[in-house]
Write a protein that holds these residues in place. Structure first.
Motif, short mmCIF file in Angstrom:
data_model
loop_
_atom_site.label_atom_id
_atom_site.label_comp_id
_atom_site.label_asym_id
_atom_site.label_seq_id
_atom_site.Cartn_x
_atom_site.Cartn_y
_atom_site.Cartn_z
N ARG A 188 7.67 -1.50 2.29
CA ARG A 188 7.94 -2.79 2.91
C ARG A 188 6.92 -3.14 3.99
O ARG A 188 7.11 -4.11 4.71
N VAL A 189 5.87 -2.34 4.13
CA VAL A 189 4.86 -2.58 5.16
C VAL A 189 3.69 -3.31 4.51
O VAL A 189 3.08 -2.80 3.56
N PHE A 190 3.36 -4.50 4.98
CA PHE A 190 2.27 -5.30 4.44
C PHE A 190 1.45 -5.87 5.61
O PHE A 190 2.03 -6.45 6.54
N PRO A 191 0.10 -5.70 5.57
CA PRO A 191 -0.68 -4.93 4.58
C PRO A 191 -0.40 -3.44 4.71
O PRO A 191 -0.09 -2.96 5.81
N PRO A 192 -0.50 -2.68 3.61
CA PRO A 192 0.00 -1.30 3.63
C PRO A 192 -0.89 -0.30 4.37
O PRO A 192 -0.38 0.63 4.99
N TYR A 193 -2.21 -0.50 4.31
CA TYR A 193 -3.11 0.54 4.87
C TYR A 193 -4.17 -0.12 5.74
O TYR A 193 -5.00 -0.90 5.25
N GLU A 194 -4.16 0.24 7.02
CA GLU A 194 -5.15 -0.30 7.94
C GLU A 194 -6.54 0.28 7.66
O GLU A 194 -7.56 -0.38 7.89
N ASN A 195 -6.58 1.54 7.19
CA ASN A 195 -7.87 2.18 6.93
C ASN A 195 -8.41 1.88 5.54
O ASN A 195 -9.43 2.44 5.12
N HIS A 196 -7.72 1.03 4.78
CA HIS A 196 -8.22 0.62 3.47
C HIS A 196 -8.14 -0.91 3.37
O HIS A 196 -7.32 -1.48 2.64
N PRO A 197 -9.01 -1.62 4.07
CA PRO A 197 -9.00 -3.09 4.05
C PRO A 197 -9.40 -3.67 2.69
O PRO A 197 -9.24 -4.87 2.46
N GLU A 198 -9.92 -2.83 1.77
CA GLU A 198 -10.29 -3.33 0.45
C GLU A 198 -9.06 -3.68 -0.41
O GLU A 198 -9.21 -4.29 -1.48
N ILE A 199 -7.88 -3.32 0.06
CA ILE A 199 -6.64 -3.62 -0.69
C ILE A 199 -5.75 -4.50 0.16
O ILE A 199 -5.42 -4.17 1.30
N GLU A 200 -5.37 -5.63 -0.39
CA GLU A 200 -4.38 -6.50 0.25
C GLU A 200 -3.33 -6.87 -0.79
O GLU A 200 -3.66 -7.37 -1.87
N LEU A 201 -2.07 -6.62 -0.47
CA LEU A 201 -1.02 -6.93 -1.46
C LEU A 201 0.29 -7.28 -0.77
O LEU A 201 0.47 -7.06 0.43
N PHE A 202 1.19 -7.84 -1.61
CA PHE A 202 2.55 -8.13 -1.15
C PHE A 202 3.47 -8.03 -2.37
O PHE A 202 3.09 -8.36 -3.48
N ALA A 203 4.70 -7.51 -2.13
CA ALA A 203 5.64 -7.31 -3.23
C ALA A 203 7.06 -7.65 -2.78
O ALA A 203 7.38 -7.61 -1.58
N GLY A 228 -12.69 -9.84 -4.82
CA GLY A 228 -12.03 -11.14 -4.93
C GLY A 228 -11.12 -11.28 -6.14
O GLY A 228 -10.37 -12.26 -6.25
N ASP A 229 -11.19 -10.32 -7.06
CA ASP A 229 -10.29 -10.39 -8.21
C ASP A 229 -8.85 -10.11 -7.77
O ASP A 229 -8.60 -9.33 -6.85
N ARG A 230 -7.91 -10.77 -8.50
CA ARG A 230 -6.50 -10.64 -8.13
C ARG A 230 -5.68 -10.14 -9.32
O ARG A 230 -6.01 -10.42 -10.48
N LEU A 231 -4.61 -9.42 -9.00
CA LEU A 231 -3.72 -8.86 -10.01
C LEU A 231 -2.29 -9.22 -9.65
O LEU A 231 -1.87 -9.10 -8.49
N PHE A 232 -1.55 -9.70 -10.67
CA PHE A 232 -0.15 -10.09 -10.45
C PHE A 232 0.73 -9.30 -11.42
O PHE A 232 0.62 -9.45 -12.63
N VAL A 278 1.25 -16.28 -2.81
CA VAL A 278 1.36 -16.28 -4.27
C VAL A 278 2.80 -16.04 -4.70
O VAL A 278 3.35 -16.75 -5.56
N LEU A 279 3.47 -15.04 -4.12
CA LEU A 279 4.86 -14.75 -4.48
C LEU A 279 5.78 -15.90 -4.11
O LEU A 279 6.70 -16.24 -4.86
N MET A 338 8.19 -8.89 -8.23
CA MET A 338 6.81 -9.37 -8.28
C MET A 338 5.94 -8.59 -7.31
O MET A 338 6.40 -8.17 -6.24
N LEU A 339 4.68 -8.40 -7.69
CA LEU A 339 3.69 -7.74 -6.83
C LEU A 339 2.35 -8.43 -7.04
O LEU A 339 1.88 -8.54 -8.18
N ALA A 340 1.76 -8.93 -5.97
CA ALA A 340 0.45 -9.59 -6.03
C ALA A 340 -0.53 -8.79 -5.18
O ALA A 340 -0.24 -8.41 -4.04
N MET A 341 -1.73 -8.52 -5.75
CA MET A 341 -2.76 -7.74 -5.05
C MET A 341 -4.11 -8.44 -5.20
O MET A 341 -4.42 -9.00 -6.26
N ILE A 342 -4.90 -8.40 -4.15
CA ILE A 342 -6.28 -8.90 -4.19
C ILE A 342 -7.22 -7.77 -3.78
O ILE A 342 -6.96 -7.03 -2.82
#
Length: 534
Positions: free
Chosen positions: A307-322, A462-466, A503-504, A526-530
């Protein structure tokens, strides 16, 4: 008091109905009886006049009819006319007349016409021609029937003093051909007296029967209906005011009809009501306890999902929400994401068969096994094979889980994934939106020793996954129309924002607008990731 007033009104209505019924029966019976009386009288007069007409024909030499019309009366005509006059007087007839009808039925010629001395009219002479053009069509048809069928006809004319009957029969020559009509008219003066006597007797009998019926009906009404109803009303009022308790008044009702059954039903209702109140009190307490436990289970299930978004401060290459919205208090859908090591990121969305507590329990097991296997095996296919074999052990309930699992190399954008019977994710790549389709393998826990396949795709910055469960595409409106994959794809092409949380929110708003308040029948996840790249 109100119940007694209602009973009194009901009694009055029933008595009025009985009176109206009695009067209606009197009228109906009188009408039927009068018709039968009239029919019998007409039948009697028809037979009598037919006999007189036959007697009159026996006086006549039918073969001389046309001779008389041509040459005039002779001694035979005078003799026959005298005999007909004598029959008219002795039989108290009004008229006896014999006529020859023209071929076109427009006139008739009199051969004999005798008139009773009490009648003031003069007889028509031999050869007198009377026009029939003023006669009714029915009268002409009856004349035709006499000649064509040889049938006798009777006409009844009713007046204030009784009226008369006219009976006409065919007259045949020696060959049997109908050549003339013999008619006899007899007054029905005595019918007026018969009618008056009959109606008088009928009226008194009907009134007496109605009065007797009303007395008997009133007595039966009070003893069999009003009094038991008053007992039932008083007892039901006491029942309502004293929480289902009765006074025992219903035991006085000895009826073996519907009222007796109603009284027994009220007594049984009192017993059942007290038992129901007791059971309801226990059931309410049990329901409150189960509700409290389900609330705790809902909270526990929600806390099991990240339930923590964004999940990882040390991995800014991943942004998601679910998000996961169960159809009941707890559900079988789940999502999960976690770092396997410094460069490999796992994300999964799954849907357990069924809903409610059983699906939630199976969801906990599947989620735990998938995450545990992800740290032991490097490929999604290996993870699925391992988890599938474990879930098949002792799965007597026959539950299964569809699942999509992907492992992303956050440094290179390489995504390796496997699909165990789950819906295909939506991939937004280089401005193009499409389903990340692959041939799905069998769902988990369906069959042991299954081999799963890996698939690979490289996603760019910049690619996104839903990811989603079928609660999205199978959301239905009030007419059971489904939201569908095409509508979801169109929505993903027309998003106002690329932020995963937005997106969600947009997808959920579009689903809500589509279903228009229809209830949710399936869990919705639902889970959206960029991917932002290195």
């Amino acid at each position: 008091m109100k119940g007694k007033i209602q009973i009194s009104i009901l009694s009055i209505k029933l008595l009025v109905s009985a009176v109206l019924f009695g009067l209606a029966m009197c009228v109906i019976n009188s009408f039927i009886s009068y018709r039968e009386f009239k029919r019998q009288v007409e039948s009697m007069y028809s037979k009598v006049t037919s006999q007189f007409a036959e007697t009159a024909i026996s006086y006549i030499d039918a073969d001389r009819i046309f001779i008389w019309l041509t040459e005039g009366p002779d001694k035979y005509w005078d003799s026959m006319n005298a005999r007909l006059n004598e029959l008219t007087e002795t039989a108290q007839l009004a008229y006896i007349y014999l006529t020859v009808v023209s071929a076109d039925y427009k006139s008739r010629t009199y051969v004999f016409d005798t008139v009773n001395s009490l009648v003031l009219n003069d007889p028509f002479p031999l050869g007198y021609v009377e026009s029939l053009e003023r006669k009714t069509p029915d009268y002409i048809e009856d004349l035709q029937r006499i000649f064509d069928e040889g049938a006798s006809q009777s006409y009844f004319s009713y007046k204030k003093n009784g009226g008369h009957v006219t009976t006409s029969i065919p007259v045949r020559d020696f060959t049997g051909t109908v050549i003339a009509v013999m008619s006899v008219v007899k007054p029905m003066n005595e019918i007026a007296e018969y009618k008056a006597n009959y109606l008088r007797v009928l009226l008194f009998a009907a009134l007496g029967f109605t009065a007797f019926f009303l007395v008997l009906y009133t007595f039966s009404l009070i003893r069999g209906l009003v009094q038991p109803l008053m007992f039932i009303i008083d007892e039901t009022s006491h029942f309502a005011e004293h929480h289902g308790e009765l006074t025992g008044l219903l035991k006085k009702i000895k009826n073996h009809d519907e009222l007796g059954l109603l009284a027994k039903s009220v007594e049984k209702m009192s017993i059942d009501m007290n038992q129901y109140i007791s059971e309801l009190t226990s059931a309410t307490a049990e329901k409150e306890r189960l509700g409290a436990e389900l609330n705790v289970a809902t909270k526990i299930q929600a806390e099991m999902l990240p339930r923590v978004f964004p999940p990882y401060e040390n991995h800014p290459e991943i942004e998601l929400f679910a998000s996961m919205t169960p159809a009941k208090e707890v559900g079988g859908d789940f999502y999960d994401f976690f770092m396997i090591d410094d460069r490999h990121f796992a994300l999964t969305v799954a849907d357990v068969s069924g809903k409610g507590v059983p699906a939630a329990l199976f969801m906990v097991i599947a989620k735990t096994l998938l995450k545990d296997a992800s740290f032991r095996y490097s490929l999604p296919s290996e993870i699925f094979t391992h988890v599938n074999d474990i879930l098949c052990e002792g799965n007597e309930s026959g539950m299964f889980v569809t699942c999509w699992l992907g492992i992303l190399d956050v440094n290179t954008g390489k995504l390796v994934f496997a699909n165990a019977g789950h819906t295909s994710p939506v991939l937004c790549k280089n401005g193009s939106v499409s389903y990340l389709e692959s041939k799905p393998n069998l769902m988990l826990a369906a069959m042991p020793d299954m081999v799963y396949m890996d698939h690979e795709v490289v996603i760019s910055k910049g690619d996104r996954l839903f990811l989603y469960t079928d609660g999205v595409t199978e959301a239905a409106d009030k007419n059971e129309n489904l939201y569908g994959e095409e509508r979801l794809l169109n929505k993903m092409k027309n998003l106002k924002s690329e932020n995963p949380r937005d997106v969600l929110d947009e997808v959920r708003s579009d689903i809500d607008a589509f279903v228009q308040g229809a209830p949710q029948f399936d869990d919705l996840t639902m889970l959206a990731m960029i991917y932002k790249g290195k």
